[in-house]
Design a protein around this motif. Structure first.
Motif, mmCIF file in Angstrom:
data_model
loop_
_atom_site.group_PDB
_atom_site.id
_atom_site.type_symbol
_atom_site.label_atom_id
_atom_site.label_comp_id
_atom_site.label_asym_id
_atom_site.label_seq_id
_atom_site.Cartn_x
_atom_site.Cartn_y
_atom_site.Cartn_z
ATOM 1 N N ARG A 257 0.815 -1.218 0.000
ATOM 2 C CA ARG A 257 0.000 0.000 0.000
ATOM 3 C C ARG A 257 0.849 1.269 0.000
ATOM 4 N NH1 ARG A 257 -3.960 -0.868 4.881
ATOM 5 N NH2 ARG A 257 -2.762 -2.747 5.367
ATOM 6 N N SER A 258 2.142 1.121 -0.148
ATOM 7 C CA SER A 258 3.055 2.275 -0.215
ATOM 8 C C SER A 258 2.847 3.217 0.976
ATOM 9 C CB SER A 258 2.852 3.044 -1.530
ATOM 10 O OG SER A 258 3.082 2.217 -2.641
ATOM 11 N N LEU A 259 2.794 2.640 2.171
ATOM 12 C CA LEU A 259 2.553 3.424 3.374
ATOM 13 C C LEU A 259 3.833 4.110 3.849
ATOM 14 C CD1 LEU A 259 0.373 0.875 5.395
ATOM 15 C CD2 LEU A 259 -0.410 2.719 3.877
ATOM 16 N N SER A 260 3.669 5.271 4.453
ATOM 17 C CA SER A 260 4.782 5.978 5.095
ATOM 18 C C SER A 260 4.508 6.005 6.594
ATOM 19 C CB SER A 260 4.900 7.403 4.558
ATOM 20 O OG SER A 260 5.207 7.406 3.186
ATOM 21 N N ILE A 261 5.335 5.296 7.361
ATOM 22 C CA ILE A 261 5.202 5.247 8.817
ATOM 23 C C ILE A 261 6.489 5.802 9.410
ATOM 24 C CG2 ILE A 261 4.857 3.762 10.816
ATOM 25 C CD1 ILE A 261 3.383 1.815 9.023
ATOM 26 N N ARG A 262 6.368 6.917 10.112
ATOM 27 C CA ARG A 262 7.573 7.592 10.603
ATOM 28 C C ARG A 262 7.407 8.015 12.054
ATOM 29 N NH1 ARG A 262 10.020 13.406 8.439
ATOM 30 N NH2 ARG A 262 11.292 13.810 10.308
ATOM 31 N N GLY A 263 8.313 7.521 12.881
ATOM 32 C CA GLY A 263 8.370 8.003 14.248
ATOM 33 C C GLY A 263 9.082 9.339 14.309
ATOM 34 N N PHE A 264 8.758 10.137 15.332
ATOM 35 C CA PHE A 264 9.413 11.434 15.468
ATOM 36 C C PHE A 264 9.392 11.876 16.924
ATOM 37 C CE2 PHE A 264 5.018 12.622 15.340
ATOM 38 C CZ PHE A 264 4.904 13.844 15.978
ATOM 39 N N ILE A 265 10.392 12.655 17.273
ATOM 40 C CA ILE A 265 10.453 13.353 18.547
ATOM 41 C C ILE A 265 10.300 14.827 18.225
ATOM 42 C CG2 ILE A 265 11.760 13.710 20.666
ATOM 43 C CD1 ILE A 265 11.024 10.777 20.104
ATOM 44 N N ASN A 266 9.483 15.528 18.971
ATOM 45 C CA ASN A 266 9.103 16.886 18.568
ATOM 46 C C ASN A 266 10.294 17.799 18.321
ATOM 47 O OD1 ASN A 266 9.423 18.713 21.182
ATOM 48 N ND2 ASN A 266 8.574 16.775 21.850
ATOM 49 N N TYR A 267 11.360 17.661 19.128
ATOM 50 C CA TYR A 267 12.465 18.598 18.949
ATOM 51 C C TYR A 267 13.262 18.346 17.673
ATOM 52 C CZ TYR A 267 14.865 14.853 21.614
ATOM 53 O OH TYR A 267 15.338 13.656 22.075
ATOM 54 N N ASP A 268 13.018 17.194 17.011
ATOM 55 C CA ASP A 268 13.644 16.971 15.706
ATOM 56 C C ASP A 268 13.122 17.955 14.666
ATOM 57 O OD1 ASP A 268 15.030 14.821 16.744
ATOM 58 O OD2 ASP A 268 13.555 13.349 16.080
ATOM 59 N N LEU A 269 11.951 18.539 14.938
ATOM 60 C CA LEU A 269 11.281 19.404 13.968
ATOM 61 C C LEU A 269 11.190 20.843 14.478
ATOM 62 C CD1 LEU A 269 8.365 16.922 13.115
ATOM 63 C CD2 LEU A 269 10.521 17.210 11.900
ATOM 64 N N ASP A 270 12.140 21.240 15.339
ATOM 65 C CA ASP A 270 11.996 22.531 16.015
ATOM 66 C C ASP A 270 12.113 23.745 15.096
ATOM 67 O OD1 ASP A 270 14.711 22.418 15.551
ATOM 68 O OD2 ASP A 270 15.304 22.463 17.658
ATOM 69 N N THR A 271 12.533 23.545 13.849
ATOM 70 C CA THR A 271 12.540 24.685 12.922
ATOM 71 C C THR A 271 11.123 25.163 12.629
ATOM 72 O OG1 THR A 271 12.587 23.172 11.031
ATOM 73 C CG2 THR A 271 14.710 24.017 11.828
ATOM 74 N N LEU A 272 10.123 24.335 12.918
ATOM 75 C CA LEU A 272 8.727 24.707 12.684
ATOM 76 C C LEU A 272 8.121 25.469 13.864
ATOM 77 C CD1 LEU A 272 7.373 21.368 11.137
ATOM 78 C CD2 LEU A 272 8.125 23.429 9.927
ATOM 79 N N PHE A 273 8.879 25.619 14.951
ATOM 80 C CA PHE A 273 8.305 26.197 16.166
ATOM 81 C C PHE A 273 7.791 27.627 15.972
ATOM 82 C CE2 PHE A 273 8.151 27.728 20.549
ATOM 83 C CZ PHE A 273 7.464 26.684 21.156
ATOM 84 N N PRO A 274 8.505 28.509 15.270
ATOM 85 C CA PRO A 274 7.961 29.861 15.069
ATOM 86 C C PRO A 274 6.623 29.848 14.321
ATOM 87 C CG PRO A 274 10.313 29.840 14.619
ATOM 88 C CD PRO A 274 9.892 28.406 14.765
#
Length: 341
Positions: A274-291
């Protein structure tokens, strides 16, 4: 200078075997420390209780160090500066800090973030405007990427992460389907938050009810729970479905495997075919999005278009029992401990 002389902390007294018990924690008194040059003395106003803390109680390798026995439990707080010998921080200001389960603590300023009580209530910086809110925003935006007309399903939908996931999905033009535990939480998700549909995972016919609520399948599943909920969701995932994996609270206490669970080969086959995308993440890995998060969600909180709910417990001494309840779903909304006025 602070006039208080006695402080309190809750330490990890024993590593839990399965569900944590009150005896795994210990309340201690200690002298309020005095700040030295380049330090501030902080007094905790609110303590955030979050599911990730259960993993930190284990002596096992993870994305963050385990809590050592007899050390204070970890946690983020809203604190007041009560004494300062650090430039840039003045008495009476409020900050976010990773002090842990303590009434008072010292900081050299590293990792502190000033917050403004005139912009939002102090405790909201630990919930909808803090780590849980950012987790919802970043995971959905970076991994879920909902599009207009798609179906987004989120478990623990009455909680601080799930409640925002559904609202943000609707803002993107998607259909929001929530999963919660019990009639009271389900009513809140449907009638107050305005999700398009809500299911009670405790119902005997939950898998069938979920399938009926998602007649066109599931395009995005924001994973907070794992366990039986994941088992019901997985067969309904559409081709090119996306699964941000934020948490697995159903499994944190070492619950036994479900008898009818999905096998690893079946899981991998489903991901492939089914071409699924399953991705774990920790919020601070994406901190460039915080603003972006603060701008968008902050505006929504201020104008009332983003809704949230808090569950506040009084007294640091009650944190262990509240945390034990959190892992069983006893809280209703973002769980906080009011440590001081």
């Amino acid at each position: 200078m602070s006039s208080e002389t006695q402080a309190r902390r809750i330490v990890l007294a024993a590593r839990p075997q399965g569900e944590p018990k009150n005896t795994d924690f210990r309340l201690e008194g200690f002298a309020v420390p005095a700040p030295g040059p380049g330090q501030v003395l902080l007094k905790t106003r609110f303590l955030s209780l979050d599911p990730y803390m259960r993993g930190r109680m284990n002596d096992s390798k993870s994305y963050a160090p385990s809590v050592a026995l007899n050390d204070p439990m970890v946690g983020e707080v809203v604190a007041e500066v009560v004494d300062s010998q650090l430039d840039g921080f003045a008495r009476g200001e409020h900050v976010l800090a990773h002090l842990g389960w303590v009434s008072h603590g010292l900081s050299d300023g590293k990792g502190l973030r000033k917050i403004d009580a005139d912009q939002a209530p102090l405790q909201s910086y630990l919930g909808v405007l803090g780590m849980p809110g950012f987790t919802a925003y970043a995971g959905l935006r970076e991994i879920g990427k909902p599009r207009a007309g798609e179906t987004v399903v989120v478990a623990a939908a009455s909680g601080p992460v799930g409640s925002l996931v559904g609202q943000l999905a609707q803002r993107a033009g998607a259909r929001a389907v929530g999963i919660a535990g019990g009639a009271r939480k389900c009513q809140f998700v449907k009638d107050v938050l305005g999700f398009d549909a809500v299911l009670d995972h405790r119902a005997e016919d939950f898998p069938a009810a979920l399938a009926a609520a998602c007649p066109d399948g599931i395009d995005v599943y924001f994973e907070n729970v794992g366990g039986a909920v994941w088992q019901a969701v997985f067969p309904l995932l559409n081709p090119f479905g996306r699964v941000p994996v934020c948490g697995l609270i159903a499994d944190y206490n070492g619950s036994p495997a479900l008898p009818d669970g999905i096998s690893v080969p079946a899981l991998m086959r489903g991901i492939l075919t089914r071409s699924l995308s399953i991705r774990g993440f920790i919020n601070y890995d994406l901190d460039t999005l915080f603003p972006d998060f603060l701008a968008e969600v902050g505006a929504g909180v201020r104008d009332g278009s983003v809704l949230h709910r808090e569950d506040i417990v009084d007294g640091l001494e009650n944190a262990p029992q509240a945390f034990i309840g959190l892992l069983k779903g006893s809280n209703f909304g973002k769980l906080l401990v009011k440590v001081a006025d």
